[in-house]
Design a protein around this motif. Structure first.
Motif, PDB file in Angstrom:
ATOM      1  N   ARG A  73       3.591   2.885  -0.719  1.00  0.00           N
ATOM      2  CA  ARG A  73       2.336   2.290  -0.247  1.00  0.00           C
ATOM      3  C   ARG A  73       1.844   2.983   1.003  1.00  0.00           C
ATOM      4  N   ILE A  97      -6.329   3.765 -10.052  1.00  0.00           N
ATOM      5  CA  ILE A  97      -5.438   3.886  -8.896  1.00  0.00           C
ATOM      6  C   ILE A  97      -5.590   2.663  -7.983  1.00  0.00           C
ATOM      7  N   ASP A  99      -6.293  -0.293  -9.026  1.00  0.00           N
ATOM      8  CA  ASP A  99      -5.571  -1.321  -9.781  1.00  0.00           C
ATOM      9  C   ASP A  99      -4.075  -1.258  -9.524  1.00  0.00           C
ATOM     10  N   ILE A 100      -3.552  -0.031  -9.507  1.00  0.00           N
ATOM     11  CA  ILE A 100      -2.114   0.138  -9.330  1.00  0.00           C
ATOM     12  C   ILE A 100      -1.693  -0.186  -7.903  1.00  0.00           C
ATOM     13  N   ARG A 101      -2.494   0.280  -6.936  1.00  0.00           N
ATOM     14  CA  ARG A 101      -2.041   0.149  -5.553  1.00  0.00           C
ATOM     15  C   ARG A 101      -2.248  -1.231  -4.966  1.00  0.00           C
ATOM     16  N   GLN A 102      -3.198  -1.987  -5.504  1.00  0.00           N
ATOM     17  CA  GLN A 102      -3.418  -3.350  -4.991  1.00  0.00           C
ATOM     18  C   GLN A 102      -3.517  -3.364  -3.468  1.00  0.00           C
TER      19      GLN A 102
END
Lengths: 240, 257
Positions: A73, A97, A99-102
Motif C-alpha cells: 500500500r 487499480i 478497485d484493487i487498492r481501496q
C-alpha cells in the motif's frame, strides 16, 4: 523507510544479487544505476515481492517483505510494460487499480491531468504508443499518494515536455517527504534528480552516496565519464 | 474480495477476444448443423459429443496457456499492488474458464433450445463445462511451471494429444497384452486417469448406447450402474480440475516473476 540487509538472489547458477545491504530514508531521490544485467531490476522486484530472495531481508516501513502483501500500500510502482490485455481501456485500467487498492485518502491526480489522460480514457491500452503507456504508468504510480515510489526507467520514451513534467513531480514529491527510487540509463536525469547515487555492478554494491562524491572519487567531473570509469573498474573494487 | 474485482476485468477482457467469439461461433455452427441434419436428436448429441471431446480440451488448453503468457507483464504489474498472489491466480483461472464456459453454453445451448431441449444435450453441455475447467486448470499449471512461452504451449499441446488421442492407444495396448487377466478394475482406474474418457463415459451412460461405450464405459456401467456411474465420473472430473489448480497455485506462490 526502506532497508535491504544481506540480500542475495541467484537464478540457477547465476548469482544476480550478492549480499546487498542498503538503507534508504525519506525525502530523497535515489538513482539506481549500473550496466545492463547488474541486478537493478532484480533488486526492485525483490522489494515488490515479485522475486523471492534466497537470503536476506527487506523491511518497508517496519513491515518485512514476504510476510504479507499489505506493505505494498505504501509503494507506487511504475513498470515498463509493453503488453497490456488487448481489450482493456485506459479508463478501465484506472478503475481496476483503484478497485484493487481501496485507497482511503485523496487521489493525487496531478500527473493524470498534466498528461491529459482523461482524453484517451476510451482508448484501448493495446493501441497506445510506448510513450503514452509510460504516461499512463506514471500517472498510476503517483495516483495513490504512496510514501515510496519505485520508477523503472521513468523517462524512457517520454517526449521532452512530459519528461519535464514528470521530473518536476518527482522533485515535488521529494519535498513532501517521499522516497523515490529510480533506475535509469539517462545521465542527465541522474544529474538533475539524484540526491543519492547507488551503483550496482554484477549484483554487488559498488558505490552508494552523493553524486559529487562519486565524481571526486573517480576523478572526473562529467558524470558520464565518472560512470564509464566506475563501470570499468574490476568487479571486486568498491569505490571508496 | 479482490479476486472478484480482478475477475470482473479479466472476464471483460477475455470475453471480447476474437478467439473466444470465434470459438462460440464454431460450436454454434457445428451444433446447429448437426441438429438440423439429423432427425433423431440423441444421434446428433452423439456426434456432437465427439466434437466437444476434441474441441473443448484443445481450445481450453491452448487459449488458456497463450492468454496466461500474454498477461505476464500485466500480472507483474497487478502483483506490485496490494493483493495476494492467490487472489490473482484464481481470478485469472476463473476469468478464463468462465468466458470459455459462456462461449460453450451459447454455442451449443442456443441450437439445442431451438431444436427442443433434451436432458442429454443439457448433460453434454455440463460435461463440456467440466472439461473446460479441467483443461484451463491444466493450461494455467503448464504456463506457470514453464518459463518459456514456446515450451509452455508445447507442453499444453502434448498433454492434449496425450489425453485425446494417445491414451486410447495405450489402453488398447494394455488390454491386448493382459487379455488373459481380469482387467475390469484396472480399466476403471485407467479411465479415471483421463478426463476426456470420463467425459465420454458419463455422456454415453446417459444416452444408454452401450455398444458405443467402449470397454471402459461398459465396465463403468456394469460396476456402478447408470446413475452412480455418472455421479462418480462427474466427481472425478471436478477432482481433475482441482488438482492442477492446487499444484499450479502452490508453484505460483513461490515463483520468481
Amino acid at each position: 523507510m526502506l532497508r535491504l540487509s544481506h540480500l542475495s538472489k541467484s537464478f540457477g547458477r547465476l548469482q544476480v544479487v550478492k549480499d546487498l545491504s542498503v538503507d534508504f530514508g525519506r525525502s530523497q531521490v535515489v538513482c539506481l544505476i549500473g550496466p545492463n544485467g547488474s541486478g537493478k531490476t532484480t533488486m526492485i522486484k525483490c522489494i515488490l515481492g515479485l522475486v523471492i530472495p534466497d537470503e536476506g531481508k527487506i523491511v518497508v516501513n517496519s513491515h518485512q517483505v514476504g510476510r504479507s502483501w499489505n506493505y505494498r500500500r505504501a509503494i507506487g510502482y511504475m513498470p515498463q510494460i509493453n503488453r497490456f490485455p488487448d481489450n482493456i481501456k485506459v479508463k478501465q485500467l484506472f478503475e481496476m487499480i483503484k478497485d484493487i487498492r481501496q485507497h482511503r485518502g485523496d487521489y493525487d491526480e496531478e500527473l493524470y491531468r498534466a498528461f491529459n489522460i482523461e482524453l484517451i480514457g476510451e482508448k484501448r491500452m493495446s493501441t497506445l504508443s510506448g510513450g503514452m503507456r509510460q504516461k499512463v504508468n506514471a500517472a498510476l504510480a503517483f495516483l495513490f499518494n504512496p510514501a515510496i515510489l519505485i520508477l523503472d526507467e521513468p523517462t524512457a520514451g517520454l517526449d521532452p515536455a512530459a519528461s519535464e513534467i514528470l521530473k518536476e513531480k518527482i522533485l515535488s514529491c521529494r519535498t513532501e517527504g517521499k522516497l523515490i527510487v529510480i533506475t535509469t540509463h539517462n545521465m542527465s536525469d541522474v544529474e538533475e534528480l539524484a540526491d543519492q547515487v547507488m551503483l550496482l555492478h554484477d549484483g554487488t554494491l559498488k558505490f552508494y552516496g552523493q553524486l559529487s562524491e562519486l565524481k571526486t572519487k573517480t576523478g572526473s567531473n562529467k558524470l558520464s565519464r565518472a560512470l564509464i570509469e566506475a563501470y570499468s573498474r574490476t568487479a571486486d573494487t568498491v569505490i571508496k | 474480495m479482490v479476486t472478484l474485482k480482478v475477475l470482473k476485468y479479466v472476464l471483460y477482457d477475455v470475453l471480447r477476444s476474437r478467439m473466444v467469439l470465434a470459438y462460440a461461433l464454431l460450436l454454434f455452427v457445428f451444433s446447429y448443423a448437426l441438429f438440423y441434419l439429423e432427425s433423431d436428436p440423441s444421434k446428433s448429441v452423439l456426434s456432437l459429443l465427439n466434437i466437444v471431446l476434441l474441441l473443448v480440451p484443445l481450445v481450453s488448453i491452448i487459449f488458456g496457456t497463450i492468454h496466461f503468457y500474454n498477461s505476464r507483464e500485466f500480472i507483474e504489474m497487478l502483483l506490485a499492488q496490494p493483493m495476494s498472489r492467490r487472489s490473482l491466480f484464481f481470478s485469472e483461472f476463473l476469468g478464463l474458464a468462465l468466458s470459455l464456459t459462456l462461449a460453450l453454453v451459447f454455442g451449443i445451448g442456443i441450437p439445442a433450445i431451438t431444436f427442443g431441449v433434451s436432458a442429454t444435450s443439457l448433460f453434454l453441455i455440463l460435461v463440456g463445462v467440466l472439461l473446460t475447467f479441467v483443461f484451463v486448470a491444466i493450461a494455467i499449471w503448464s504456463a506457470v511451471v514453464t518459463n518459456d512461452k514456446a515450451r509452455g504451449i508445447g507442453v499444453s499441446l502434448l498433454l492434449w494429444f496425450y489425453f485425446t488421442i494417445l491414451y486410447d492407444g495405450i489402453i488398447l495396448l494394455v488390454l491386448f497384452y493382459f487379455s488373459d487377466y481380469p482387467m475390469e478394475k484396472v480399466m476403471m482406474i485407467l479411465s479415471a486417469l483421463n478426463p476426456v474418457d470420463l467425459g465420454r463415459i458419463s455422456v454415453l451412460l446417459r444416452l444408454d448406447v452401450s455398444a458405443l461405450m467402449g470397454y471402459t464405459g461398459a465396465v463403468f456401467q456394469k460396476f456402478l450402474g447408470s446413475i452412480s456411474g455418472t455421479v462418480t465420473a462427474l466427481a472425478l472430473l471436478v477432482l481433475w480440475s482441482l488438482l492442477p489448480l492446487w499444484f499450479g497455485n502452490r508453484y505460483f506462490r513461490r515463483k520468481d516473476l
